[in-house]
Design a protein around this motif. Structure first.
Motif, PDB file in Angstrom:
ATOM      1  N   GLY A  90      29.484 -28.604  64.355  1.00  0.00           N
ATOM      2  CA  GLY A  90      29.471 -27.028  64.811  1.00  0.00           C
ATOM      3  C   GLY A  90      28.297 -26.419  65.046  1.00  0.00           C
ATOM      4  O   GLY A  90      27.852 -25.398  64.317  1.00  0.00           O
ATOM      5  N   VAL A  91      27.083 -27.152  65.549  1.00  0.00           N
ATOM      6  CA  VAL A  91      26.046 -26.751  65.825  1.00  0.00           C
ATOM      7  C   VAL A  91      25.451 -26.739  67.056  1.00  0.00           C
ATOM      8  O   VAL A  91      25.742 -27.725  68.013  1.00  0.00           O
ATOM      9  N   GLU A  92      24.934 -25.564  67.613  1.00  0.00           N
ATOM     10  CA  GLU A  92      24.584 -25.505  69.042  1.00  0.00           C
ATOM     11  C   GLU A  92      23.163 -25.615  69.033  1.00  0.00           C
ATOM     12  O   GLU A  92      22.296 -24.981  68.179  1.00  0.00           O
ATOM     13  N   LEU A  93      22.440 -26.229  69.944  1.00  0.00           N
ATOM     14  CA  LEU A  93      21.098 -26.470  70.226  1.00  0.00           C
ATOM     15  C   LEU A  93      20.592 -25.914  71.449  1.00  0.00           C
ATOM     16  O   LEU A  93      20.929 -26.330  72.596  1.00  0.00           O
ATOM     17  N   LEU A  94      19.724 -25.146  71.314  1.00  0.00           N
ATOM     18  CA  LEU A  94      18.969 -24.426  72.693  1.00  0.00           C
ATOM     19  C   LEU A  94      17.469 -24.302  72.505  1.00  0.00           C
ATOM     20  O   LEU A  94      16.836 -24.201  71.421  1.00  0.00           O
ATOM     21  N   MET A  95      16.864 -24.207  73.684  1.00  0.00           N
ATOM     22  CA  MET A  95      15.434 -24.094  73.821  1.00  0.00           C
ATOM     23  C   MET A  95      15.112 -22.596  74.324  1.00  0.00           C
ATOM     24  O   MET A  95      16.094 -22.255  75.169  1.00  0.00           O
ATOM     25  N   ILE A  96      14.122 -22.279  74.103  1.00  0.00           N
ATOM     26  CA  ILE A  96      13.744 -21.049  74.604  1.00  0.00           C
ATOM     27  C   ILE A  96      12.215 -20.847  75.254  1.00  0.00           C
ATOM     28  O   ILE A  96      11.277 -21.034  74.479  1.00  0.00           O
ATOM     29  N   ASN A  97      11.935 -20.681  76.660  1.00  0.00           N
ATOM     30  CA  ASN A  97      10.738 -20.410  77.287  1.00  0.00           C
ATOM     31  C   ASN A  97      10.288 -19.096  77.514  1.00  0.00           C
ATOM     32  O   ASN A  97      10.796 -18.392  78.100  1.00  0.00           O
ATOM     33  N   SER A  98       9.204 -18.682  76.650  1.00  0.00           N
ATOM     34  CA  SER A  98       8.441 -17.472  76.945  1.00  0.00           C
ATOM     35  C   SER A  98       7.083 -17.409  77.356  1.00  0.00           C
ATOM     36  O   SER A  98       6.523 -16.399  77.413  1.00  0.00           O
ATOM     37  N   TYR A 163      12.900 -30.841  57.548  1.00  0.00           N
ATOM     38  CA  TYR A 163      13.350 -29.533  57.093  1.00  0.00           C
ATOM     39  C   TYR A 163      14.559 -28.757  57.883  1.00  0.00           C
ATOM     40  O   TYR A 163      15.460 -28.138  57.369  1.00  0.00           O
ATOM     41  N   ALA A 164      14.656 -29.077  59.224  1.00  0.00           N
ATOM     42  CA  ALA A 164      15.414 -28.276  59.988  1.00  0.00           C
ATOM     43  C   ALA A 164      16.870 -29.059  59.443  1.00  0.00           C
ATOM     44  O   ALA A 164      17.983 -28.185  59.486  1.00  0.00           O
ATOM     45  N   ALA A 165      16.939 -30.518  59.479  1.00  0.00           N
ATOM     46  CA  ALA A 165      18.279 -31.056  59.084  1.00  0.00           C
ATOM     47  C   ALA A 165      18.697 -30.677  57.599  1.00  0.00           C
ATOM     48  O   ALA A 165      19.723 -30.351  57.499  1.00  0.00           O
ATOM     49  N   ASN A 166      17.693 -30.445  56.698  1.00  0.00           N
ATOM     50  CA  ASN A 166      18.217 -30.019  55.583  1.00  0.00           C
ATOM     51  C   ASN A 166      18.533 -28.634  55.443  1.00  0.00           C
ATOM     52  O   ASN A 166      19.635 -28.334  54.770  1.00  0.00           O
ATOM     53  N   ALA A 167      18.087 -27.697  56.314  1.00  0.00           N
ATOM     54  CA  ALA A 167      18.786 -26.308  56.502  1.00  0.00           C
ATOM     55  C   ALA A 167      20.063 -26.444  57.165  1.00  0.00           C
ATOM     56  O   ALA A 167      20.903 -25.628  56.644  1.00  0.00           O
ATOM     57  N   LEU A 168      20.118 -27.312  58.086  1.00  0.00           N
ATOM     58  CA  LEU A 168      21.721 -27.163  58.474  1.00  0.00           C
ATOM     59  C   LEU A 168      22.415 -27.623  57.569  1.00  0.00           C
ATOM     60  O   LEU A 168      23.786 -27.144  57.652  1.00  0.00           O
ATOM     61  N   ASP A 169      22.258 -28.913  56.837  1.00  0.00           N
ATOM     62  CA  ASP A 169      23.273 -29.311  55.725  1.00  0.00           C
ATOM     63  C   ASP A 169      23.402 -28.054  54.894  1.00  0.00           C
ATOM     64  O   ASP A 169      24.736 -27.904  54.535  1.00  0.00           O
ATOM     65  N   ALA A 170      22.752 -27.269  54.520  1.00  0.00           N
ATOM     66  CA  ALA A 170      22.635 -26.176  53.611  1.00  0.00           C
ATOM     67  C   ALA A 170      23.656 -25.272  54.206  1.00  0.00           C
ATOM     68  O   ALA A 170      24.610 -24.642  53.559  1.00  0.00           O
ATOM     69  N   VAL A 171      23.380 -24.863  55.516  1.00  0.00           N
ATOM     70  CA  VAL A 171      24.018 -23.757  56.055  1.00  0.00           C
ATOM     71  C   VAL A 171      25.685 -24.320  56.298  1.00  0.00           C
ATOM     72  O   VAL A 171      26.446 -23.515  56.121  1.00  0.00           O
ATOM     73  N   ILE A 172      25.867 -25.522  56.723  1.00  0.00           N
ATOM     74  CA  ILE A 172      27.184 -26.059  56.933  1.00  0.00           C
ATOM     75  C   ILE A 172      27.885 -26.081  55.607  1.00  0.00           C
ATOM     76  O   ILE A 172      29.252 -25.802  55.514  1.00  0.00           O
ATOM     77  N   GLY A 173      27.251 -26.310  54.448  1.00  0.00           N
ATOM     78  CA  GLY A 173      28.008 -26.534  53.318  1.00  0.00           C
ATOM     79  C   GLY A 173      27.656 -25.055  52.453  1.00  0.00           C
ATOM     80  O   GLY A 173      28.214 -25.193  51.272  1.00  0.00           O
TER      81      GLY A 173
END
Length: 589
Positions: A90-98, A163-173
């Motif tokens: 349940g994770v969506e990945l996007l980029m943004i070009n500014s 760090y990003a993967a760790n943050a996702l694990d925490a949010v999902i859990g």
């Protein structure tokens, strides 16, 4: 900048609450725990993407991307691995070009060359990147969709720590993120530059009198006025100040002004959108607190008189039979017929409509002919939808109304909770002389469509082959509440394809006819394909029932693939010899 009546009361309440809370203006550097405001942007493929639409996800990863940035390029394998690991969770990945220097074509080339298959959002005004507080390409945010809070910001990883993967694990859990912020490593040429972020004091000096009020008068007041279709009136600075949070929100999510064509394809003479500079000026003024400044109040002093008929008094006014709309229930389409009172043929140069009761009338479609069954490609007289203006035909064209013709109307009514009586009128404007060309209409439809239940994107299409050279003037896509996107694509005899119109963010509340600024010549043998994509999922908040397989039908709980092309023959002598249109229907998910 009119707000659809369907959503007006909800947004009014939101604006009032935000104004009272003082929640105006962005956080110029969003920290973990801060809320990410909703926004909508096109991606590099032309698809429309809205952040809050992803509420069925557990988290959204948003990475800043810029062409030529080695930090981004080197991170792609790790980024794609992250997406592969967490997509099913349940994770969506996007980029943004500014990056102001990166064009859409250049971003597409970058994506092809370096194998980027992640959607890259195009932040061409920079107002989204500014509000996110982005500092350099390659940094990312993990956004927790429960409350839309920043859970983590920084690099994908650093020093061997994911760090990003760790943050996702925490949010999902549903657990706290241990390291919520890490300084993104600087890469050569990767720093982002936001010129307007250094001009915040100047934003507070943007003139309401000389800049903001005139912009609103030119673009918004035609609907937001007494008697207009907008749910509130832009009649003073105090009204604008109170509604400023809502104005910012509807501009960021591209709901207002109501214009939905992708600017990458063609230019349209009836374009209602704000320019990039206007968007930046308006949003920055609001984020500066909507300062009043000195001077007069042009909105309060506006004395403009709004004529009953925009083009002046019609040559013929046709009153459509009155209809009493009940307070509740389902109303079948009404199909009244009116006899032509004229005893001679006339050529029409323009058509306009006066709705009787906008609270219950959704649309009018007008045709004419000897009988309802005899209406053909030259029998369209346009119609009324919210926000539409008069149909003014090009000078070299006209629509012929024979003296023995009858007028046929399709009237779509919706209940409003109280009884209403609608008496609408059609105004016809005549030519003095016959035109060189007769304006004609081709309808592309697919009555055999079947939209699967619980499907976010289902596409079907219909095609027409023009057997003679034609000039196309405008295009109209039509579907109902599940309509998500539409386009018209020409395939020329040599196999070359051209997008004539793309509507990536279709809105049923605004049935726009898109007028080509430069009419398009299509050579004989050109096939035009009209496609529509529907969102039959629970994420579509307007969906009457996502659990239903949806067929073709006139009522809005069913669906339509219905496209109109208005055109003329290059050589009018071709018209009588024109063969019937070759129509095909296809579908795809």
């Amino acid at each position: 900048m009119s707000i659809g009546m369907k959503h007006g009361s909800r947004l009014l309440g939101m604006a009032t609450a935000l104004a009272l809370s003082g929640a105006i203006g962005p956080a110029w550097a969003l920290d973990p725990g801060d809320t990410v405001d909703n926004f909508r942007l096109l991606d590099h493929t032309g698809a429309s993407r809205q952040l809050y639409y992803l509420s069925d996800m557990k988290a959204v990863v948003l990475m800043a991307q810029g062409n030529g940035c080695e930090v981004v390029r080197k991170s792609l394998p790790e980024l794609h691995a992250l997406r592969a690991k967490y997509r099913e969770q349940g994770v969506e990945l996007l980029m943004i070009n500014s990056n102001l220097a990166d064009t859409r074509d250049a971003i597409q080339k970058e994506a092809r060359t370096h194998g980027i298959d992640v959607p890259i959002l195009l932040d061409e005004t920079q107002i989204i990147g500014e509000s996110l507080g982005l500092q350099r390409n390659g940094e990312l945010m993990v956004i927790d969709t429960k409350g839309w809070k920043v859970a983590y910001r920084g690099p994908l990883s650093a020093g061997g720590t994911p760090y990003a993967a760790n943050a996702l694990d925490a949010v999902i859990g549903a657990a706290p993120v241990k390291t919520a912020q890490v300084d993104a490593s600087k890469g050569k040429g990767c720093d982002l530059k936001f010129p307007e972020a250094d001009r915040r004091q100047a934003h507070a000096r943007i003139s309401y009198e000389k800049t903001i009020a005139p912009m609103l008068i030119d673009n918004c007041v035609t609907c937001h006025r007494q008697g207009g279709i907008g749910p509130w009136q832009m009649n003073s600075y105090d009204m604008i100040k109170g509604f400023s949070p809502m104005i910012r929100e509807v501009v960021r999510t591209e709901r207002m002004p109501p214009w939905h064509a992708d600017p990458h394809y063609n230019v349209f003479s009836n374009d209602r959108s704000l320019s990039k500079d206007q968007i930046k000026t308006l949003v920055h003024w609001i984020e500066a607190g909507s300062p009043r400044g000195s001077g007069s109040d042009p909105l309060a002093e506006l004395k403009k008189q709004w004529p009953e008929w925009e083009l002046g008094q019609p040559d013929l006014i046709v009153e459509i039979p009155a209809f009493d709309v009940p307070a509740t229930g389902v109303i079948p389409y009404q199909m009244p017929m009116v006899d032509n009172p004229l005893d001679h043929d006339v050529w029409v140069r323009a058509v306009d409509f006066q709705p009787g009761d906008r609270t219950v009338l959704h649309h009018i479609i007008a045709t004419m002919g000897a009988s309802a069954e005899s209406v053909r490609d030259g029998g369209s007289l346009g119609g009324y939808v919210p926000g539409a203006g008069p149909m003014l035909l090009p000078p070299e064209t006209g629509v012929l109304i024979k003296k023995d013709a009858k007028f046929f109307f399709q009237m779509h009514y919706t209940v409003s909770g109280k009884p209403a009586r609608d008496v609408s009128r059609m105004g016809l404007y005549f030519r003095k002389d016959p035109p060189r060309h007769q304006m004609r209409s081709a309808v592309l439809l697919n009555p055999g469509l079947k939209i699967p239940a619980n499907t976010k994107a289902h596409t079907e299409s219909a095609s027409k082959t023009f057997e003679h050279d034609v000039i196309v003037y405008n295009l109209l896509p039509h579907s109902h509440f599940r309509g998500k996107a539409s386009d018209f694509v020409a395939t020329y005899p040599d196999g070359r394809k051209e997008v004539l119109l793309s509507v990536p963010n279709y809105d049923f509340n605004w049935q726009t006819t898109y007028e080509l600024k430069t009419p398009k010549r299509l050579p004989a043998g050109t096939q035009v394909t009209h496609s529509t994509t529907w969102d039959n999922s629970a994420q579509n908040k307007a969906n009457p029932d996502p659990n239903r397989v949806v067929p073709w039908g006139q009522q809005t709980w069913d669906e339509m693939l219905y496209g109109v092309i208005r055109y003329r023959y290059v050589n009018e002598s071709d018209a009588p010899a024109a063969t019937p249109a070759k129509v095909s229907q296809t579908s795809r998910d």
